[in-house]
Enzyme design. Sequence first.
Site, PDB file in Angstrom:
ATOM      1  N   LYS A 225       0.849  83.749 -15.445  1.00 17.45           N
ATOM      2  CA  LYS A 225      -0.071  84.881 -15.606  1.00 17.45           C
ATOM      3  C   LYS A 225      -0.051  85.437 -17.025  1.00 17.45           C
ATOM      4  O   LYS A 225       0.835  85.163 -17.830  1.00 17.45           O
ATOM      5  CB  LYS A 225       0.224  85.955 -14.555  1.00 17.45           C
ATOM      6  CG  LYS A 225      -0.251  85.492 -13.180  1.00 17.45           C
ATOM      7  CD  LYS A 225      -0.188  86.561 -12.124  1.00 17.45           C
ATOM      8  CE  LYS A 225      -0.845  86.043 -10.831  1.00 17.45           C
ATOM      9  NZ  LYS A 225      -0.693  86.979  -9.716  1.00 17.45           N
ATOM     10  N   ARG A 265       5.506  82.250  -5.733  1.00 15.57           N
ATOM     11  CA  ARG A 265       4.315  81.390  -5.703  1.00 15.57           C
ATOM     12  C   ARG A 265       4.105  80.819  -7.100  1.00 15.57           C
ATOM     13  O   ARG A 265       3.894  81.581  -8.052  1.00 15.57           O
ATOM     14  CB  ARG A 265       3.105  82.214  -5.252  1.00 15.57           C
ATOM     15  CG  ARG A 265       1.785  81.453  -5.194  1.00 15.57           C
ATOM     16  CD  ARG A 265       0.657  82.424  -4.809  1.00 15.57           C
ATOM     17  NE  ARG A 265      -0.623  81.747  -4.641  1.00 15.57           N
ATOM     18  CZ  ARG A 265      -1.466  81.463  -5.635  1.00 15.57           C
ATOM     19  NH1 ARG A 265      -1.159  81.801  -6.890  1.00 15.57           N
ATOM     20  NH2 ARG A 265      -2.610  80.842  -5.390  1.00 15.57           N
TER      21      ARG A 265
END
Length: 288
Positions: A225, A265
Amino acid sequence: MSKQNQRTHVAGLPVWDRCAVMGVVNVTPDSFSDGGRWFDTTVAIKHGLDLVAEGADLVDVGGESTRPGATRVDEAEELRRVVPVVRGLASEGVVVSVDTMRASVAEQALAAGAALVNDVSGGLADPAMIPAVAAAGAPFVVMHWRGLLEGGNVKGVYEDVVSEVVDELHARVEAVLEGGIAPDRVIVDPGLGFSKDAEHDLALLARLDRLHGLGHPLLVAASRKRFLGRVLAGPEGTVPPARERDAATAAVSALAAHEGAWAVRVHEVRATADAVRVARAVEGARER
């Protein structure tokens, strides 16, 4: 409370003695991290099986990009992308999660063998989602969400990001429970990168104990991210591309595992699978 007790079991899923690793299969042409590499059904299934071979405990299949600025795909296209991949992986014995905001996709994916519904909107995007998941008796991920990101990073203003995310997640969990999903099938996710900047994401990672206070297993989805790009930015502020953030992702996975996360994840599984096993070994040494 020990980290093992924090990492409570999710009913309907296998029991892991450490932080689980959720591998990501994006069946999309426009994912921020892997740009359509797994868009073909056969290739996507093979990729999911490869992730399991590399150490993934479960595989999260999604057919709609949730990156900032992405536009939504229609229901028929999402179903076409997702359901065959879910069916193919489940038929091979893989524990499959479906990443969707649509009740119809969740229902058909569960019917095709998915074991878990991962809705980044926490049931807010589709009012039929909570009743559908409750009827199926499936586990459900409730992520902190403040709306679709089609216009960019919306509603990312906080006075105290940790308290606000915890309070908003608590309200959403209560709504999910009232909708009929069993408490032992609810997982919470702070929604790193969703309506949050790097400072917010780091603050949430620093206070995962506050999220544990919600009383549900915790999923941490930091993989590749933007905030990791900001952390890794060079002296000129050059941000490395998504696929060069995997070592940083594994570092977050180790930290999250140490703090008792139920699962992480990730797109690149092998390094994170190693990281969570090391975290569990250190935890075990502490318990002796």
